[in-house]
Write a protein that holds these residues in place. Sequence first.
Motif, PDB file in Angstrom:
ATOM      1  N   TYR A 126      43.385 -12.198  -8.163  1.00  0.00           N
ATOM      2  CA  TYR A 126      42.005 -11.792  -8.397  1.00  0.00           C
ATOM      3  C   TYR A 126      41.879 -10.300  -8.075  1.00  0.00           C
ATOM      4  CZ  TYR A 126      40.427 -16.609  -8.926  1.00  0.00           C
ATOM      5  OH  TYR A 126      40.243 -17.897  -9.376  1.00  0.00           O
ATOM      6  N   TYR A 127      41.181  -9.568  -8.941  1.00  0.00           N
ATOM      7  CA  TYR A 127      40.991  -8.134  -8.768  1.00  0.00           C
ATOM      8  C   TYR A 127      39.515  -7.792  -8.903  1.00  0.00           C
ATOM      9  CZ  TYR A 127      46.055  -7.845  -9.279  1.00  0.00           C
ATOM     10  OH  TYR A 127      47.393  -7.997  -9.092  1.00  0.00           O
ATOM     11  N   THR A 134      34.513  -9.184  -9.716  1.00  0.00           N
ATOM     12  CA  THR A 134      35.816  -9.805  -9.505  1.00  0.00           C
ATOM     13  C   THR A 134      36.253 -10.567 -10.751  1.00  0.00           C
ATOM     14  OG1 THR A 134      35.416 -10.032  -7.134  1.00  0.00           O
ATOM     15  CG2 THR A 134      37.112 -11.438  -8.079  1.00  0.00           C
ATOM     16  N   TYR A 135      37.525 -10.472 -11.075  1.00  0.00           N
ATOM     17  CA  TYR A 135      38.067 -11.179 -12.241  1.00  0.00           C
ATOM     18  C   TYR A 135      39.473 -11.669 -11.920  1.00  0.00           C
ATOM     19  CZ  TYR A 135      40.563  -6.768 -12.941  1.00  0.00           C
ATOM     20  OH  TYR A 135      41.348  -5.663 -12.753  1.00  0.00           O
TER      21      TYR A 135
END
Length: 240
Positions: A126-127, A134-135
């Motif tokens: 997750y970034y 967040t994605y």
Amino acid sequence: MEKFRVELIVKTPNPQQVIYAAMHQDYSEGFVYDEKDKWPSEEKCGEIIVKRLLSGDRGHYGCLEHVGIVLNCGLFPHSVMQQIRTHRVGISMDVQSGRYSGRRIVEAAKGLKDIEEVFYLRPVDYYTDRQGKTYLYSPEQRKQDLDWCLEAAKYYQKLIDQGYSEEHARGIIPFDIRQNFIISLNARSFMHILDLRSKPNAQLECQEFCQLIWPHFREWVPAIAAWYKKNRLGKGRLAP
């Protein structure tokens, strides 16, 4: 990021004594070389530097520029090299050139080299983007991206086979090709890079770069590094 590496080539062997000499010459009537046998030890010089130059944010960093260290940095993505050389950091770099070196791309296209030894993709995780959203970078998406890198490598090979020069063919390859480079820093510019790129909102791969160069700094100028870790490391303060 497990492929990233940093190796020492050469460094000033007694850096804290050299910095002390520069500082001492600033206010000494005499020719400080003539007093060389009376200079304090390397360890003691480090203590003096911290007390007289660094403590209290005196900002007198010029003396730190008289010592140097040269590091060989390997397999970092192009974006790291591009980021760390910005903001007038005061370093010298020699970077693996896409004008002359493209054999590794062709080898990846032919299956002779792992595609991830040539191109960098972030791990599945997750970034967060610059706006705080967040994605997930999923395994499926990463596999698609690896496939795309391989197709780009194959197209690069096709262009080379057709007689294109490396500097022309490189225009179609993915941005984050891995590059090896040599970097030369003085003690001040070393801290400058750490200020800019070790802070929590710096590019993830640049933070990793700082983690790998930090042990070399700590071993090279231990008193300065100890002061820096306590007062500046990771705090994103304005670079010295």
